[in-house]
Design an enzyme around this catalytic site. Structure first.
Site, PDB file in Angstrom:
ATOM      1  N   ASN A 188      -4.731   3.126 -13.064  1.00 41.76           N
ATOM      2  CA  ASN A 188      -3.789   2.152 -12.497  1.00 41.76           C
ATOM      3  C   ASN A 188      -2.374   2.696 -12.588  1.00 41.76           C
ATOM      4  O   ASN A 188      -2.064   3.493 -13.474  1.00 41.76           O
ATOM      5  CB  ASN A 188      -3.885   0.847 -13.306  1.00 41.76           C
ATOM      6  CG  ASN A 188      -2.947  -0.230 -12.784  1.00 41.76           C
ATOM      7  OD1 ASN A 188      -2.821  -0.436 -11.573  1.00 41.76           O
ATOM      8  ND2 ASN A 188      -2.253  -0.913 -13.682  1.00 41.76           N
TER       9      ASN A 188
ATOM     10  N   LYS B 112       9.866   5.108  -6.148  1.00 48.47           N
ATOM     11  CA  LYS B 112       9.997   6.525  -5.758  1.00 48.47           C
ATOM     12  C   LYS B 112       9.295   7.430  -6.765  1.00 48.47           C
ATOM     13  O   LYS B 112       8.644   8.409  -6.404  1.00 48.47           O
ATOM     14  CB  LYS B 112      11.482   6.918  -5.716  1.00 48.47           C
ATOM     15  CG  LYS B 112      12.104   6.811  -4.362  1.00 48.47           C
ATOM     16  CD  LYS B 112      13.545   7.232  -4.449  1.00 48.47           C
ATOM     17  CE  LYS B 112      13.837   8.385  -3.525  1.00 48.47           C
ATOM     18  NZ  LYS B 112      15.292   8.652  -3.439  1.00 48.47           N
TER      19      LYS B 112
ATOM     20  N   GLY C  18       0.777  -1.246   0.000  1.00 51.34           N
ATOM     21  CA  GLY C  18       0.000   0.000   0.000  1.00 51.34           C
ATOM     22  C   GLY C  18       0.804   1.289   0.000  1.00 51.34           C
ATOM     23  O   GLY C  18       0.293   2.328   0.423  1.00 51.34           O
TER      24      GLY C  18
ATOM     25  N   MET D  62      -3.721  -6.685  -7.418  1.00 50.91           N
ATOM     26  CA  MET D  62      -3.177  -7.748  -8.263  1.00 50.91           C
ATOM     27  C   MET D  62      -4.234  -8.744  -8.712  1.00 50.91           C
ATOM     28  O   MET D  62      -3.990  -9.953  -8.719  1.00 50.91           O
ATOM     29  CB  MET D  62      -2.039  -8.467  -7.513  1.00 50.91           C
ATOM     30  CG  MET D  62      -0.867  -7.569  -7.219  1.00 50.91           C
ATOM     31  SD  MET D  62      -0.277  -6.742  -8.721  1.00 50.91           S
ATOM     32  CE  MET D  62       1.277  -6.112  -8.168  1.00 50.91           C
ATOM     33  N   ARG D  63      -5.391  -8.237  -9.057  1.00 53.04           N
ATOM     34  CA  ARG D  63      -6.453  -9.110  -9.560  1.00 53.04           C
ATOM     35  C   ARG D  63      -7.025  -8.439 -10.795  1.00 53.04           C
ATOM     36  O   ARG D  63      -7.305  -7.233 -10.776  1.00 53.04           O
ATOM     37  CB  ARG D  63      -7.511  -9.256  -8.468  1.00 53.04           C
ATOM     38  CG  ARG D  63      -8.488 -10.368  -8.712  1.00 53.04           C
ATOM     39  CD  ARG D  63      -9.450 -10.444  -7.523  1.00 53.04           C
ATOM     40  NE  ARG D  63     -10.699 -11.033  -7.962  1.00 53.04           N
ATOM     41  CZ  ARG D  63     -11.003 -12.315  -7.805  1.00 53.04           C
ATOM     42  NH1 ARG D  63     -10.187 -13.124  -7.180  1.00 53.04           N
ATOM     43  NH2 ARG D  63     -12.153 -12.787  -8.251  1.00 53.04           N
TER      44      ARG D  63
ATOM     45  N   VAL E 294      -5.710  -5.820 -20.345  1.00 53.00           N
ATOM     46  CA  VAL E 294      -4.858  -5.524 -19.179  1.00 53.00           C
ATOM     47  C   VAL E 294      -3.634  -4.684 -19.581  1.00 53.00           C
ATOM     48  O   VAL E 294      -2.934  -5.009 -20.553  1.00 53.00           O
ATOM     49  CB  VAL E 294      -4.406  -6.844 -18.514  1.00 53.00           C
ATOM     50  CG1 VAL E 294      -3.456  -6.582 -17.357  1.00 53.00           C
ATOM     51  CG2 VAL E 294      -5.618  -7.618 -18.025  1.00 53.00           C
TER      52      VAL E 294
ATOM     53  N   HIS F  93       1.537   1.291 -13.011  1.00 52.79           N
ATOM     54  CA  HIS F  93       2.250   0.087 -13.438  1.00 52.79           C
ATOM     55  C   HIS F  93       3.754   0.390 -13.445  1.00 52.79           C
ATOM     56  O   HIS F  93       4.168   1.439 -13.961  1.00 52.79           O
ATOM     57  CB  HIS F  93       1.776  -0.299 -14.846  1.00 52.79           C
ATOM     58  CG  HIS F  93       2.400  -1.560 -15.358  1.00 52.79           C
ATOM     59  ND1 HIS F  93       1.979  -2.812 -14.956  1.00 52.79           N
ATOM     60  CD2 HIS F  93       3.431  -1.761 -16.216  1.00 52.79           C
ATOM     61  CE1 HIS F  93       2.717  -3.725 -15.570  1.00 52.79           C
ATOM     62  NE2 HIS F  93       3.605  -3.120 -16.336  1.00 52.79           N
TER      63      HIS F  93
HETATM   64  C1  GAR Z   1       3.763  -1.010  -7.321  1.00 46.68           C
HETATM   65  O1  GAR Z   1       5.083  -1.072  -7.800  1.00 46.68           O
HETATM   66  C2  GAR Z   1       2.784  -0.974  -8.469  1.00 46.68           C
HETATM   67  O2  GAR Z   1       3.241  -0.237  -9.560  1.00 46.68           O
HETATM   68  C3  GAR Z   1       2.687  -2.430  -8.822  1.00 46.68           C
HETATM   69  O3  GAR Z   1       2.652  -3.083  -7.571  1.00 46.68           O
HETATM   70  C4  GAR Z   1       3.386  -2.321  -6.628  1.00 46.68           C
HETATM   71  C5  GAR Z   1       2.489  -2.085  -5.434  1.00 46.68           C
HETATM   72  O4  GAR Z   1       3.204  -1.473  -4.412  1.00 46.68           O
HETATM   73  N1  GAR Z   1       1.529  -2.700  -9.600  1.00 46.68           N
HETATM   74  C6  GAR Z   1       1.489  -3.595 -10.570  1.00 46.68           C
HETATM   75  O5  GAR Z   1       2.430  -4.304 -10.859  1.00 46.68           O
HETATM   76  C7  GAR Z   1       0.173  -3.691 -11.305  1.00 46.68           C
HETATM   77  N2  GAR Z   1       0.334  -4.416 -12.510  1.00 46.68           N
HETATM   78  P1  GAR Z   1       2.442  -0.744  -3.240  1.00 46.68           P
HETATM   79  O6  GAR Z   1       1.454  -1.762  -2.667  1.00 46.68           O
HETATM   80  O7  GAR Z   1       3.519  -0.409  -2.257  1.00 46.68           O
HETATM   81  O8  GAR Z   1       1.755   0.464  -3.781  1.00 46.68           O
END
Ligand code: GAR
Length: 217
Positions: free
Chosen positions: A118, A183, A23, A101-102, A155, A120
């Site tokens: 989103n 960051k 999060g 992640m769903r 996706v 990424h």
């Molecule tokens: C982040 O790096 C986000 O970009 C990635 O998961 C991480 C979540 O970190 N998302 C994906 O890969 C979506 N395809 P967080 O829970 O610390 O925000």
């Protein structure tokens, strides 16, 4: 020129943040809201994972949290319909996926078209899916980064709102590159949501135009 298909609203927004894990992007958004950088409030933090550390953090920050157990639903469609019902009852303007992640069903994406974004950890459309920082290292690209985009049923393929570029170093591991990308994520995600509720995002086909503040309505 093509017709304008969507213009983001200029209003104080109600946000639902979706998380599955730690999060940190949720926290970056919440911190920016608290500082007054984004004209919105987080109405609910939703997770598909009961023990997502980010849910506990949201609770500690006195935000409403919501967990729905996927196994209680017969299909992905049923699960997403249950989420949609919760969102409708809270009048949510924007869903921010922050490490959710769903994969969302096409029906859900259609109902909330232009209202789901989103983040990424790669420069889309390169490196979709999971473990994309390792994929970038293995491919030998010199630059990777992060992308904030609208969510469509395909996706990681929705219109791109903003990106940040991060160099890939020869000594990088998945962890070091992920940390440097993260960051940047914490900067560009709040920026994108700010623009959204300033009414400054205009989607024309695949392109997202960022409107000058002079044109705010
Ligand atoms: C982040 O790096 C986000 O970009 C990635 O998961 C991480 C979540 O970190 N998302 C994906 O890969 C979506 N395809 P967080 O829970 O610390 O925000």
């Amino acid at each position: 020129m093509t017709d304008t298909t969507f213009r983001s609203p200029n209003k104080k927004g109600k946000i639902a943040v979706f998380i599955s894990g730690r999060g940190s992007n949720f926290m970056a958004l919440h911190d920016s809201i608290k500082k007054g950088y984004i004209n919105a409030g987080i109405t609910v933090v939703f997770s598909n994972k009961k023990n997502a550390p980010g849910l506990q953090i949201a609770q500690d920050r006195n935000l409403e949290i919501l967990y729905l157990r996927p196994k209680n639903y017969e299909s992905r469609e049923d699960y997403d319909m249950a989420i949609a019902k919760e969102l409708r009852s809270r009048d949510i303007d924007l869903i921010c996926l922050a490490g959710y992640m769903r994969i969302l069903t096409a029906e859900f994406c259609r109902e909330f078209k232009h209202r789901i974004i989103n983040i990424h950890p790669a420069l889309l459309p390169s490196f979709t899916g999971l473990h994309v920082q390792q994929k970038a290292i293995d491919w030998g690209v010199r630059f990777s980064g992060a992308t904030v985009h609208f969510v469509i049923p395909d996706v990681d393929m929705g219109p791109i709102i903003t990106q940040a570029v991060v160099p890939v170093l020869q000594k990088d591991t998945e962890d070091t590159l992920s940390a440097r990308i993260l960051k940047e994520e914490h900067k560009i995600y709040p920026e994108a949501v700010r623009l959204y509720f300033e009414g400054r995002l205009e989607v024309r086909d695949r392109r997202v135009l960022i409107l000058d503040s002079l044109f705010k309505s």
